[in-house]
Each structure stands twice: as C-alpha cells, then as structure tokens.
Design an enzyme around this catalytic site. Sequence first.
Site, PDB file in Angstrom:
ATOM      1  CG  PHE A  51      -1.714  -1.285   1.360  1.00 35.31           C
ATOM      2  CD1 PHE A  51      -2.607  -1.712   0.386  1.00 35.31           C
ATOM      3  CD2 PHE A  51      -1.511  -2.102   2.465  1.00 35.31           C
ATOM      4  CE1 PHE A  51      -3.294  -2.913   0.520  1.00 35.31           C
ATOM      5  CE2 PHE A  51      -2.189  -3.302   2.616  1.00 35.31           C
ATOM      6  CZ  PHE A  51      -3.082  -3.714   1.643  1.00 35.31           C
ATOM      7  NE  ARG A  52       3.153   4.971  -3.934  1.00 41.85           N
ATOM      8  CZ  ARG A  52       4.304   4.837  -4.564  1.00 41.85           C
ATOM      9  NH1 ARG A  52       4.561   3.722  -5.246  1.00 41.85           N
ATOM     10  NH2 ARG A  52       5.208   5.792  -4.523  1.00 41.85           N
ATOM     11  CG  LEU A  53       1.221   2.041   4.030  1.00 39.96           C
ATOM     12  CD1 LEU A  53       0.431   1.287   5.092  1.00 39.96           C
ATOM     13  CD2 LEU A  53       0.889   3.536   4.085  1.00 39.96           C
TER      14      LEU A  53
END
Length: 203
Positions: free
Chosen positions: A180-182
């Site tokens: 989630f692009r974290l």
Amino acid sequence: MTSPASTPYAEALATFDALFAQAQAAGLPEPTAMTVATATPDGRPSARMALLKAHGPDGFVFYTHLDGRKGRELQANPQCALLFFWKALGEDGVQVRIEGDVEIVADAEADAYFARRPRDSQLGAWASHQSETLDSRETFEQRFAEAKARYAGGDVPRPPRWGGFRVKPTTIEFWYGAQFRLHERHVYERGADGAWTKRMLYP
C-alpha cells in the site's frame, strides 16, 4: 568524543554491507548490478547498468572505458548517482540510492583489478571503442581476434584509457518497500562541514 564507528556514515556503510550480504545470500542473478546515472555539464542526464566492484569508507567503485559516454560525462561533471534494487529483500524489495562526487581510481588500483578479470574480458577491453559507432559485429570480432593474437602467451595489460571511478557519497538512502506504498525511508547526508546526519523521509 564520538567514535568513528558510531557515526551516521559508519552506520550507513554497515547497513549497506548487511543488505549487500543478504542480496548475495538470496541467490540473485547479479546482486552487484546497479544503475549508474551521470549528466553532462549542462544537465543532460543518462543512465545505464554497471557492476559494483569494490566499496568501503572511501566510496563505491566501478570500472569502464574512460572515453566512453559515462567516462566522458563523469570527467566533465564529476558527480554521479547509483541505484541498487534488490526485489527479493524485505517485504517488497529494498532500494539503496547513493549520490556523490566522483574521482578516477589510482592506476595501481585499476591495474590490480584488471589483472583479476577473465582473460576474454581483458581482451574485450582492448577490442572495444566503447560508445563509438560500430559498422558491424564482424569488425568488433576481428578486433577481438587481433587482440587475442597480440597478447597470445603473455599477460594482457590494462588499456591506458580503461579505468575505474570511485563515487564518494554525499547522500545514502535506504528505501524499504511495503504494501500500500507505506514504505520506510532513511537518508544519511554529508553536510558542507563534512559531518553526517540521518533523518527519515515520508514514503
């Protein structure tokens, strides 16, 4: 007094060493592969893959023809960016971004590395006018055959315009991929006074 072993730069090098060892242990096809980005003095960029051949506190070293495109650009504008991407590491891959100033390695160091190269790689360095126009594959193969005959029965010396570049880091960033692009990012930077600092970045 702060111990050199505890400085942010030493921490960054230790982190690189650990990740590099993991990449090698993971059985990746070529863990030393990295993107080498250069630019002309007027800012026109170019990038290509190369192989890391040495690294340590003095910097990160790769070898090439000094008169090829990247060699010419690095001599005219001695700044460089390196990028490693090891997809097999961590949750969703690890990137290491290195930016810094560039110097040509000493002749003795280049000679020692060249002597360790496979013989056909040594001969190929003599056969190639890197980045110049080649009229046919046959021409290159003929030049290789001529180099092979010239040095038959003896050592192959390092071509005078074949050498190495050392990237002396001013910035080292570690990017740890996550779902989630974290992502998680840590950057180490050398200030104008030569002191290194560390901070985190938003993904």
